[in-house]
Design a protein around this motif. Sequence first.
Motif, mmCIF file in Angstrom:
data_model
loop_
_atom_site.group_PDB
_atom_site.id
_atom_site.type_symbol
_atom_site.label_atom_id
_atom_site.label_comp_id
_atom_site.label_asym_id
_atom_site.label_seq_id
_atom_site.Cartn_x
_atom_site.Cartn_y
_atom_site.Cartn_z
ATOM 1 N N UNK A 25 0.888 -1.172 0.000
ATOM 2 C CA UNK A 25 0.000 0.000 0.000
ATOM 3 C C UNK A 25 0.927 1.224 0.000
ATOM 4 N N UNK A 26 0.990 1.910 -1.147
ATOM 5 C CA UNK A 26 1.917 3.054 -1.219
ATOM 6 C C UNK A 26 1.343 4.288 -0.544
ATOM 7 N N UNK A 27 0.073 4.549 -0.803
ATOM 8 C CA UNK A 27 -0.544 5.740 -0.228
ATOM 9 C C UNK A 27 -2.012 5.411 0.076
ATOM 10 N N UNK A 28 -2.380 5.282 1.346
ATOM 11 C CA UNK A 28 -3.758 4.859 1.672
ATOM 12 C C UNK A 28 -4.752 6.010 1.556
ATOM 13 N N UNK A 29 -4.818 6.594 0.379
ATOM 14 C CA UNK A 29 -5.627 7.797 0.175
ATOM 15 C C UNK A 29 -6.568 7.628 -1.006
ATOM 16 N N UNK A 30 -7.804 8.114 -0.846
ATOM 17 C CA UNK A 30 -8.720 8.245 -1.991
ATOM 18 C C UNK A 30 -8.810 9.743 -2.292
ATOM 19 N N UNK A 31 -8.099 10.210 -3.338
ATOM 20 C CA UNK A 31 -8.009 11.648 -3.580
ATOM 21 C C UNK A 31 -9.307 12.235 -4.123
ATOM 22 N N UNK A 32 -9.465 13.524 -3.909
ATOM 23 C CA UNK A 32 -10.666 14.255 -4.317
ATOM 24 C C UNK A 32 -10.998 14.031 -5.790
ATOM 25 N N UNK A 33 -9.972 14.051 -6.651
ATOM 26 C CA UNK A 33 -10.205 13.949 -8.110
ATOM 27 C C UNK A 33 -10.981 12.679 -8.455
ATOM 28 N N UNK A 34 -10.753 11.596 -7.701
ATOM 29 C CA UNK A 34 -11.462 10.351 -8.006
ATOM 30 C C UNK A 34 -12.789 10.278 -7.250
ATOM 31 N N UNK A 35 -12.798 10.707 -5.985
ATOM 32 C CA UNK A 35 -14.029 10.614 -5.193
ATOM 33 C C UNK A 35 -15.112 11.514 -5.780
ATOM 34 N N UNK A 36 -14.708 12.661 -6.333
ATOM 35 C CA UNK A 36 -15.728 13.580 -6.849
ATOM 36 C C UNK A 36 -16.460 12.968 -8.051
ATOM 37 N N UNK A 37 -15.804 12.078 -8.787
ATOM 38 C CA UNK A 37 -16.491 11.465 -9.921
ATOM 39 C C UNK A 37 -17.253 10.208 -9.507
ATOM 40 N N UNK A 38 -16.918 9.666 -8.330
ATOM 41 C CA UNK A 38 -17.624 8.463 -7.888
ATOM 42 C C UNK A 38 -17.598 8.352 -6.371
ATOM 43 N N UNK A 39 -18.770 8.524 -5.767
ATOM 44 C CA UNK A 39 -18.869 8.473 -4.308
ATOM 45 C C UNK A 39 -18.427 7.135 -3.742
ATOM 46 N N UNK A 40 -18.649 6.054 -4.510
ATOM 47 C CA UNK A 40 -18.345 4.727 -3.983
ATOM 48 C C UNK A 40 -16.851 4.546 -3.705
ATOM 49 N N UNK A 41 -16.028 5.530 -4.083
ATOM 50 C CA UNK A 41 -14.602 5.477 -3.738
ATOM 51 C C UNK A 41 -14.431 5.361 -2.225
ATOM 52 N N UNK A 42 -15.427 5.846 -1.471
ATOM 53 C CA UNK A 42 -15.309 5.789 -0.014
ATOM 54 C C UNK A 42 -15.317 4.344 0.494
ATOM 55 N N UNK A 43 -15.575 3.373 -0.395
ATOM 56 C CA UNK A 43 -15.514 1.959 -0.014
ATOM 57 C C UNK A 43 -14.119 1.513 0.413
ATOM 58 N N UNK A 44 -13.084 2.292 0.063
ATOM 59 C CA UNK A 44 -11.734 1.863 0.457
ATOM 60 C C UNK A 44 -11.415 2.263 1.893
ATOM 61 N N UNK A 45 -12.291 3.051 2.518
ATOM 62 C CA UNK A 45 -12.046 3.503 3.884
ATOM 63 C C UNK A 45 -11.857 2.303 4.827
#
Length: 420
Positions: free
Chosen positions: A79-99
């Motif tokens: 895991x290089x960077x445990x981050x879901x950046x704004x650029x990806x989350x703004x296009x898809x809310x389900x990015x928060x699934x990696x939390x």
Amino acid sequence: MERFVIQGGARLEGEIPASGSKNAALPALAACLLTGEAVVLRRVPRVRDIRTMEKLLAYIGAELVLEPNGPLHVRAAVIQDPTAPYELVKTMRASSLVLGSLLARTGRARVSMPGGCAIGARPINLHVHALEQLGATLTQEGGYIEARAPNGLRGTRINFDRITVTGTEDVLMAAVLAEGETVLENAAREPEVGDLAALLVKMGAKIEGAGTSVMRVQGVSRLGGAEHTIIPDRIEAGTFLLAGAITGGDLVVANCELDHLGALIGKLREAGAEVEPAGAAALRVRAPRPLQAVDLITEEHPGFPTDLQAQYLALMTQAQGIAFITETIFENRFMHALELIRMGANIRIEGRQAIVAGPAALSGTTVMASDLRASASLVLAGLVARGETVIDRVYHIDRGYESIESKLALAGAKIRRLEE
Ligand code: EPU
């Protein structure tokens, strides 16, 4: 930007296959972050939201290899960077699934706040609260949620205030690596949650009660690789069943899971369509007679899915009588109604209810897609409208449907994709 041009009036006849489920594949991809070993996923649909999730996994450090027409191999060795950046989350809310999965794997996660979206506010407070109960500390800074659990997560009893699909999935992924037992009460019973649990069990997790509202998880210290086939997309299949019915056609929808479509099948039959199994994994829909108006209330599974409400509303514009359609899951999910009215539909919106009087003669015009399922409802309306319907902003529909125009054309629809 691309648009669809539809010539209305063609009856759909023949067979259309459903793809793998977008909303099952998204959490399955997030689950790949729980192990350093390879996870092989079959029947992952090639839709835009999946590509967004793949980009997110790659950003985090996973390696992804897609075999041509074959499975997707995912390996998150580091895991290089445990981050879901704004650029990806703004296009898809389900990015928060990696939390949940990042927190469980590394004790840290940083996920951009999702913000508003076309179908309402859609907060993630329930995910946050449940992860706190598992022992994580969550703070909010600079538009990001920072989650930390330096000493790992501890199992506990969690009762969701309201049913949340991705919330249940997010917390399940955290709980499988937590110490001791976690009980999830008022959990979502959607088939996509069950599919995620099935994958996690193959990876070594201990989960009981998936598919019911109480799930029990015995935490394990590590998970390994697995192979898994994603369930068929019940919303895509349902959209095609409704397309068959609205055109008065005779259509077989193949590769679908009959047990996941009970609420829709019930409504279609009540409205006067004929729906029958065509083998073990296919459904045949026919609508030989005029359809009748039937009321609808959206509910959590096994109730009628909110993700088919827009398409059902399009069907009701063609049914005889008055249908009351009540949306209970999202507060702002009638954007399609305004465009359908522009096509000639007779719809009144009163708060969370749409009142549809039919049948209305729809006529083709230029309409705008506002979200994924709203766009699908405009496609259905275009199939029965007089003349030509132009649907702008089809990128919304590409988020969740694999080349919907080619699939509908297989059954005789006159639909083309054009560059604007
Ligand atoms: N909610 C909260 N707080 C939370 C989470 C949810 O108040 O922390 C509220 C929402 O605002 C909403 C309700 O609870 O009013 C239910 O939302 P849920 O969390 O179940 O929705 P979701 O998990 O964000 C998934 C699907 C949606 C689908 C809904 C409902 C995925 C990736 N998305 O969203 O699918 O509409 O469940 O079934 O699984 C689509 O595919 O077009 C789509 C929108």
